[in-house]
Design a protein around this motif. Structure first.
Motif, PDB file in Angstrom:
ATOM      1  N   SER A 277      53.074  40.706  78.621  1.00  0.00           N
ATOM      2  CA  SER A 277      53.889  41.891  78.863  1.00  0.00           C
ATOM      3  C   SER A 277      55.307  41.574  78.408  1.00  0.00           C
ATOM      4  O   SER A 277      55.776  40.435  78.552  1.00  0.00           O
ATOM      5  N   ALA A 278      55.988  42.566  77.843  1.00  0.00           N
ATOM      6  CA  ALA A 278      57.331  42.331  77.293  1.00  0.00           C
ATOM      7  C   ALA A 278      58.002  43.667  77.017  1.00  0.00           C
ATOM      8  O   ALA A 278      57.357  44.716  76.950  1.00  0.00           O
ATOM      9  N   SER A 279      59.299  43.633  76.838  1.00  0.00           N
ATOM     10  CA  SER A 279      60.074  44.796  76.405  1.00  0.00           C
ATOM     11  C   SER A 279      60.257  44.749  74.891  1.00  0.00           C
ATOM     12  O   SER A 279      60.061  43.707  74.255  1.00  0.00           O
ATOM     13  N   VAL A 280      60.683  45.875  74.313  1.00  0.00           N
ATOM     14  CA  VAL A 280      60.935  45.855  72.866  1.00  0.00           C
ATOM     15  C   VAL A 280      62.167  45.018  72.544  1.00  0.00           C
ATOM     16  O   VAL A 280      62.266  44.450  71.441  1.00  0.00           O
ATOM     17  N   ASN A 281      63.106  44.918  73.469  1.00  0.00           N
ATOM     18  CA  ASN A 281      64.248  44.033  73.222  1.00  0.00           C
ATOM     19  C   ASN A 281      63.795  42.586  73.076  1.00  0.00           C
ATOM     20  O   ASN A 281      64.281  41.854  72.208  1.00  0.00           O
ATOM     21  N   ASP A 282      62.861  42.167  73.937  1.00  0.00           N
ATOM     22  CA  ASP A 282      62.309  40.820  73.808  1.00  0.00           C
ATOM     23  C   ASP A 282      61.496  40.671  72.532  1.00  0.00           C
ATOM     24  O   ASP A 282      61.570  39.653  71.837  1.00  0.00           O
ATOM     25  N   MET A 283      60.701  41.670  72.217  1.00  0.00           N
ATOM     26  CA  MET A 283      59.880  41.602  71.006  1.00  0.00           C
ATOM     27  C   MET A 283      60.738  41.547  69.751  1.00  0.00           C
ATOM     28  O   MET A 283      60.364  40.930  68.747  1.00  0.00           O
ATOM     29  N   ALA A 284      61.904  42.169  69.797  1.00  0.00           N
ATOM     30  CA  ALA A 284      62.815  42.101  68.652  1.00  0.00           C
ATOM     31  C   ALA A 284      63.274  40.663  68.419  1.00  0.00           C
ATOM     32  O   ALA A 284      63.391  40.211  67.270  1.00  0.00           O
ATOM     33  N   ARG A 285      63.524  39.936  69.479  1.00  0.00           N
ATOM     34  CA  ARG A 285      63.904  38.528  69.341  1.00  0.00           C
ATOM     35  C   ARG A 285      62.766  37.746  68.675  1.00  0.00           C
ATOM     36  O   ARG A 285      63.001  36.918  67.781  1.00  0.00           O
ATOM     37  N   TRP A 286      61.549  38.013  69.116  1.00  0.00           N
ATOM     38  CA  TRP A 286      60.396  37.303  68.551  1.00  0.00           C
ATOM     39  C   TRP A 286      60.207  37.660  67.070  1.00  0.00           C
ATOM     40  O   TRP A 286      59.948  36.777  66.238  1.00  0.00           O
ATOM     41  N   MET A 287      60.351  38.940  66.719  1.00  0.00           N
ATOM     42  CA  MET A 287      60.208  39.329  65.310  1.00  0.00           C
ATOM     43  C   MET A 287      61.279  38.664  64.454  1.00  0.00           C
ATOM     44  O   MET A 287      61.000  38.215  63.330  1.00  0.00           O
ATOM     45  N   ALA A 288      62.498  38.592  64.975  1.00  0.00           N
ATOM     46  CA  ALA A 288      63.563  37.925  64.229  1.00  0.00           C
ATOM     47  C   ALA A 288      63.225  36.458  63.995  1.00  0.00           C
ATOM     48  O   ALA A 288      63.498  35.909  62.919  1.00  0.00           O
ATOM     49  N   LEU A 289      62.627  35.818  64.999  1.00  0.00           N
ATOM     50  CA  LEU A 289      62.229  34.418  64.859  1.00  0.00           C
ATOM     51  C   LEU A 289      61.269  34.239  63.699  1.00  0.00           C
ATOM     52  O   LEU A 289      61.412  33.305  62.890  1.00  0.00           O
ATOM     53  N   LEU A 290      60.266  35.117  63.598  1.00  0.00           N
ATOM     54  CA  LEU A 290      59.301  35.026  62.508  1.00  0.00           C
ATOM     55  C   LEU A 290      59.953  35.278  61.160  1.00  0.00           C
ATOM     56  O   LEU A 290      59.716  34.552  60.187  1.00  0.00           O
ATOM     57  N   LEU A 291      60.779  36.305  61.091  1.00  0.00           N
ATOM     58  CA  LEU A 291      61.383  36.679  59.814  1.00  0.00           C
ATOM     59  C   LEU A 291      62.440  35.689  59.353  1.00  0.00           C
ATOM     60  O   LEU A 291      62.713  35.576  58.158  1.00  0.00           O
ATOM     61  N   GLN A 292      63.046  34.954  60.301  1.00  0.00           N
ATOM     62  CA  GLN A 292      64.109  34.001  59.978  1.00  0.00           C
ATOM     63  C   GLN A 292      63.582  32.568  59.921  1.00  0.00           C
ATOM     64  O   GLN A 292      64.355  31.617  60.043  1.00  0.00           O
TER      65      GLN A 292
END
Length: 526
Positions: A277-292
């Motif tokens: 379970s997570a918020s989109v704010n948290d998921m944004a951090r995770w997506m940035a990790l993958l893309l960076q």
């Protein structure tokens, strides 16, 4: 759940959807090597223009679908450039969804689990090629050679040979994670590393092996290896954490033309595959990790290159159905697709029949990603919004009505199951034997015990550690029916129960709902 994964909006519907036509740009991008070259340039300002349309696109899809609530976030060049909530956390209440509202992610959990494993690989705790039995010595599959050789990567890419959604029906009956994993050896196998079949508990077994190697439980390992370093403060693999959140989205199912919050999906048994379970704010951090490439803000969370393995194709998940149809692929917990533009996309969808529909889509060549979380059984809204945004970003317009394309694809997924759905009992049905002749305790090596009792209301079936109890209705002769319901049995499902009699008493019974792999026959024990 029994739903096929929707890794990438195009690949999921490859048999039904036609890709949009694309006009080639005047020149390919820069001097990239051919495998990284795309044919469609993105003009300056086009990404920003697409983001500006997200409020309107999201609100339109909310209105068309009737969804209770949704949250959306976009990351670009390492920054969260958009995050917003729409609608309500729970129908009938006033609390609104915002960018910090926690949703159940369903199968997006697989991609997050792959990130945790990538961190452990980088630490040298395991490798993707580590045999599962090295750290789970009791783990078994039907074939001894496969048992010895199946790796963490095999299970994360769904190429172990286990059948589609292996073990999910045991979870529905109330079996724990450990109990489900201990039963997988009873399932038939397809050719090892040659067939793709989506399995929640196969991936869960691999995650358990990684946790054992680290000397931790999976949930604690994930917190320390990923959530804490990345600042994902609202994220968890534990259902109890989700349930305790005040700002959480409740799952909804469709009732007539409306959505209602009637059920709660408790996915702890398959948590690595579906329990985050997570918020989109948290998921944004995770997506940035993958893309960076493992970096977030000013910190290198994972070593450069650590995420390459899960983010690259390992199996063909959807073969081409025509010479001009693009195939789609699966990495380790992450779907890999090819856009009409030629760009590689990384994505996954998730769904709970009891109330969740989720999607993320990344375009690595643009350092761009979007995540959409909804609090209702899958409608296609997440996939449609991701596709609309992707087209606005790459082409400056939307080629078709993507919600109209995806919404019908969800209807069969949520349709009642059972060969007798929509049928009436025979007009001249054969009478059953005296009901007492069917009563008794029946055993099955895979599903365990089923008890048939005879009371004032007639026959009842009790099954599984959860002691699920159903009334049996007579159909014809020695055949009865009941109405299963749960994550893998949408409302309106009907299962036949057929008894085999040896003399007066029934000697065995077969439950249609549990017989997909031919394992649904129970023999009398008393």
């Amino acid at each position: 759940m029994p739903f096929p994964p929707l890794f990438h909006p195009i690949s999921a519907a490859a048999l039904l959807l036609i890709a949009p036509a694309v006009a080639f740009a005047e020149a390919p991008e820069g001097d990239l090597p051919p495998p990284q070259t795309t044919a469609v340039a993105v003009p300056a300002g086009q990404i920003e223009a697409a983001i500006e349309q997200l409020d309107e696109r999201a609100e339109t899809l909310m209105e068309r679908s009737g969804l209770p609530g949704m949250a959306v976030a976009v990351v670009h060049e390492g920054e969260t450039v958009y995050a917003s909530g729409f609608g309500l956390r729970k129908m009938g209440e006033e609390a609104k969804v915002d960018a910090d509202t926690v949703f159940q992610l369903a199968s997006l959990s697989k991609s997050i689990s792959a990130t945790v494993v990538a961190q452990q690989v980088a630490e040298g705790v395991v490798s993707w090629d580590t045999p599962v039995t090295e750290f789970l010595p009791d783990f078994k599959l039907a074939d001894a050679w496969v048992t010895e050789h199946v790796t963490i990567g095999d299970l994360f890419s769904h190429r172990s040979g286990l059948p589609d959604h292996a073990g999910d029906n045991l979870e529905d009956l109330g079996y724990t994670r450990e109990e489900v994993l201990s039963h997988l050896h009873l399932l038939p196998l397809s050719p090892f590393r040659d067939t793709y079949a989506y399995t929640n508990f196969g991936l869960t077994a691999a995650a358990e092996a990684v946790a054992a190697a680290a000397g931790r439980d999976w949930e604690s390992l994930s917190e320390d290896a990923l959530f804490a370093p990345l600042g994902m403060s609202s994220s968890s693999f534990r259902f109890a954490h989700y349930a305790a959140r005040e700002n959480r989205a409740h799952g909804h199912v469709r009732v007539g033309d409306d959505f209602e919050a009637l059920y709660v999906r408790q996915p702890d048994a398959q948590s690595p595959a579906g329990g985050v379970s997570a918020s989109v704010n948290d998921m944004a951090r995770w997506m940035a990790l993958l893309l960076q490439d493992g970096r977030f803000e000013d910190q290198q969370i994972l070593p450069p290159g650590a995420l390459l393995e899960p983010m690259t194709a390992k199996m063909i998940s959807s073969p081409s159905y025509a010479p001009d149809a693009r195939p789609s692929f699966y990495g380790y917990g992450i779907g890999v697709g090819i856009e009409a533009s030629g760009r590689v996309s990384l994505s996954h969808s998730g769904a709970f029949a009891l109330g969740a529909g989720t999607n993320y889509t990344l375009l690595p060549s643009l350092d761009l990603g979007i995540v959409i979380l909804t609090n209702a059984a899958p409608t296609g809204v997440g996939e449609a919004l991701a596709m609309e945004f992707s087209e606005l970003v790459q082409y400056g317009g939307i080629s078709r009505d993507w919600y109209a394309a995806y919404q019908p694809l969800m209807e069969p997924i949520l349709a009642p199951i059972g060969e007798l759905v929509g049928k009436e009992p025979p007009s001249e049905a054969v009478e059953p034997a005296p009901l007492a002749h069917y009563a008794g305790v029946y055993d099955n090596p895979y599903f365990g015990t089923a008890e048939i009792s005879n009371g004032a209301e007639g026959l009842r079936l009790t099954i599984g550690p959860a002691h699920l109890n159903y009334r049996l209705s007579h159909w014809d002769g020695d055949s009865f029916t009941y109405r299963p319901f749960g994550e893998n049995a949408p409302a309106g499902s009907i299962s036949k129960v057929t008894f085999e009699r040896d003399g007066e008493k029934a000697a065995a019974l077969t439950i249609e709902f549990l017989n997909e792999q031919g394992l649904g026959r129970f023999e009398r024990q008393d």
